[in-house]
Design a protein around this motif. Structure first.
Motif, PDB file in Angstrom:
ATOM      1  N   SER A 118      -4.621   6.264  -9.984  1.00 31.96           N
ATOM      2  CA  SER A 118      -5.544   5.144  -9.751  1.00 31.96           C
ATOM      3  C   SER A 118      -5.265   3.967 -10.681  1.00 31.96           C
ATOM      4  O   SER A 118      -5.439   2.816 -10.296  1.00 31.96           O
ATOM      5  CB  SER A 118      -6.992   5.601  -9.903  1.00 31.96           C
ATOM      6  OG  SER A 118      -7.174   6.117 -11.199  1.00 31.96           O
TER       7      SER A 118
ATOM      8  N   VAL B 290      -3.523   5.243  -1.918  1.00 32.94           N
ATOM      9  CA  VAL B 290      -4.730   5.482  -1.143  1.00 32.94           C
ATOM     10  C   VAL B 290      -4.566   6.759  -0.330  1.00 32.94           C
ATOM     11  O   VAL B 290      -3.618   6.876   0.446  1.00 32.94           O
ATOM     12  CB  VAL B 290      -4.970   4.305  -0.160  1.00 32.94           C
ATOM     13  CG1 VAL B 290      -6.211   4.550   0.673  1.00 32.94           C
ATOM     14  CG2 VAL B 290      -5.083   3.003  -0.917  1.00 32.94           C
TER      15      VAL B 290
ATOM     16  N   GLN C 257      -4.499  10.325  -5.367  1.00 37.56           N
ATOM     17  CA  GLN C 257      -5.090   8.977  -5.432  1.00 37.56           C
ATOM     18  C   GLN C 257      -5.742   8.769  -6.793  1.00 37.56           C
ATOM     19  O   GLN C 257      -5.570   7.730  -7.430  1.00 37.56           O
ATOM     20  CB  GLN C 257      -6.131   8.816  -4.326  1.00 37.56           C
ATOM     21  CG  GLN C 257      -6.898   7.498  -4.421  1.00 37.56           C
ATOM     22  CD  GLN C 257      -7.937   7.365  -3.313  1.00 37.56           C
ATOM     23  OE1 GLN C 257      -7.643   7.515  -2.140  1.00 37.56           O
ATOM     24  NE2 GLN C 257      -9.154   7.071  -3.696  1.00 37.56           N
TER      25      GLN C 257
ATOM     26  N   ASN D  58      -1.662   0.930  -6.045  1.00 36.88           N
ATOM     27  CA  ASN D  58      -2.477   1.038  -4.847  1.00 36.88           C
ATOM     28  C   ASN D  58      -2.184   2.297  -4.048  1.00 36.88           C
ATOM     29  O   ASN D  58      -1.714   2.225  -2.928  1.00 36.88           O
ATOM     30  CB  ASN D  58      -2.244  -0.206  -4.006  1.00 36.88           C
ATOM     31  CG  ASN D  58      -0.821  -0.684  -4.155  1.00 36.88           C
ATOM     32  OD1 ASN D  58      -0.012  -0.015  -4.826  1.00 36.88           O
ATOM     33  ND2 ASN D  58      -0.499  -1.791  -3.555  1.00 36.88           N
TER      34      ASN D  58
ATOM     35  N   ILE E 270       0.863  -1.183   0.000  1.00 40.01           N
ATOM     36  CA  ILE E 270       0.000   0.000   0.000  1.00 40.01           C
ATOM     37  C   ILE E 270       0.901   1.235   0.000  1.00 40.01           C
ATOM     38  O   ILE E 270       1.973   1.230   0.627  1.00 40.01           O
ATOM     39  CB  ILE E 270      -0.952   0.011   1.218  1.00 40.01           C
ATOM     40  CG1 ILE E 270      -1.873   1.230   1.172  1.00 40.01           C
ATOM     41  CG2 ILE E 270      -0.213  -0.011   2.522  1.00 40.01           C
ATOM     42  CD1 ILE E 270      -2.930   1.247   2.262  1.00 40.01           C
TER      43      ILE E 270
END
Ligand code: ATR
Length: 272
Positions: A165, A171, A161, A169, A146
């Protein structure tokens, strides 16, 4: 006459780039000179044109001209496109190539010098300005499990983000939602350390084995690194290795030769 390069910025007096590139050229036997250019605000394109007319072959670009450097480039590398910022210009016959070596410098410092493997790791990037944008794509290439981005102005983290995208990943996460989340690597890409400030990180984001990395250089005692130490973190770094590694990437782009970086990092640390 030797090939001519420079770092351009405002301010630029503090720049370590002439020292670093001076060491690289001595070490590799390249016939080049490297200077500092202070460009007045609003005159960046004119100063680049003049530099080129005087035989300039390449520039490192620093604050506040990285976006303007992106705009005046006639073509970009993919990583500069992703960052929407350029820190290295290659002045070709007719064209200007814009690259961004900041992210490559960061991941090289983290993986090769600090021997931290990014793959499968939980990474928290704090900040969503130019410095943060420049490092996202190179970090994603190492496939962390992540890559969370937290920023004081939340919308900017959400924009990142969205922008990334398709590529992995990324976030966006609010500082307030970091309670209870732990990361293997926390990178401070905010300008908070420059002002002696600490971003609003909750205590629990670090594990004992985490690496805390402050992209600011020249001070190994920033509020962020002090905060990490108080949490029991023993692996830290300021950004001096990133500084030298991004310079090495620029040097390689210009000269086709990869310089040694360890001795130069050592030299800068002992001068700090
Ligand atoms: P740079 O090009 O160095 O990234 P920038 O684009 O001005 O500079 O971005 C500075 C970053 O540091 C931003 O993410 C900023 O947060 P905001 O977007 O909310 O302004 C962040 N920053 C600066 N001071 C901070 C502080 N005291 N706490 C948290 N974030 C801070």
């Amino acid at each position: 006459m030797s090939d001519y390069y420079a770092v351009i910025g405002n301010p630029v007096a503090h720049s370590k780039s002439p020292l670093i590139h001076g060491e690289f050229s001595r070490q590799t036997g390249q016939d080049m000179r490297y200077e500092k250019i202070l460009a007045p605000i609003g005159e960046f394109p004119t100063v680049v044109t003049e530099f080129r007319q005087h035989g300039g072959k390449g520039l490192n670009v620093t604050v506040p001209f990285k976006l303007e450097a992106f705009r005046i480039s006639t073509h970009h590398t993919e990583r500069a496109d992703a960052a929407r910022a350029v820190n290295t210009l290659v002045l070709e016959d007719e064209a200007i190539l814009g690259d961004n070596t900041d992210g490559a410098g960061l991941v090289r410092d983290i993986t090769a010098n600090l021997k931290f493997s990014l793959t499968g790791k939980r990474v928290l990037l704090i900040g969503a300005g130019g410095a943060a944008r420049g490092v996202i794509m190179p970090l994603l290439e190492y496939e962390p499990s992540i890559l969370a981005v937290a920023n004081r102005t939340q919308e900017k983290a959400y924009e990142l983000q969205q922008r990334f995208s398709s590529s992995g990943n990324v976030v966006a996460i609010d500082y307030a939602d970091l309670h209870g989340e732990q990361f293997d690597l926390v990178i401070n890409a905010t300008s908070a350390s420059l002002n002696g400030e600490l971003p609003p990180l909750p205590a629990g984001v670090f594990a004992a084995e985490s690496l805390a990395y402050d992209m600011m250089y020249g001070n190994r005692d920033t509020p962020f690194l002090q905060f990490a130490a108080l949490q029991g973190v023993t692996h830290f770094s300021d950004g001096v290795g990133m500084l030298v590694e991004q310079a090495a990437e620029s040097f390689f782009l210009w000269r086709g030769v990869r310089p040694r970086t360890d001795t130069v990092i050592e030299m800068l640390r002992s001068h700090a």
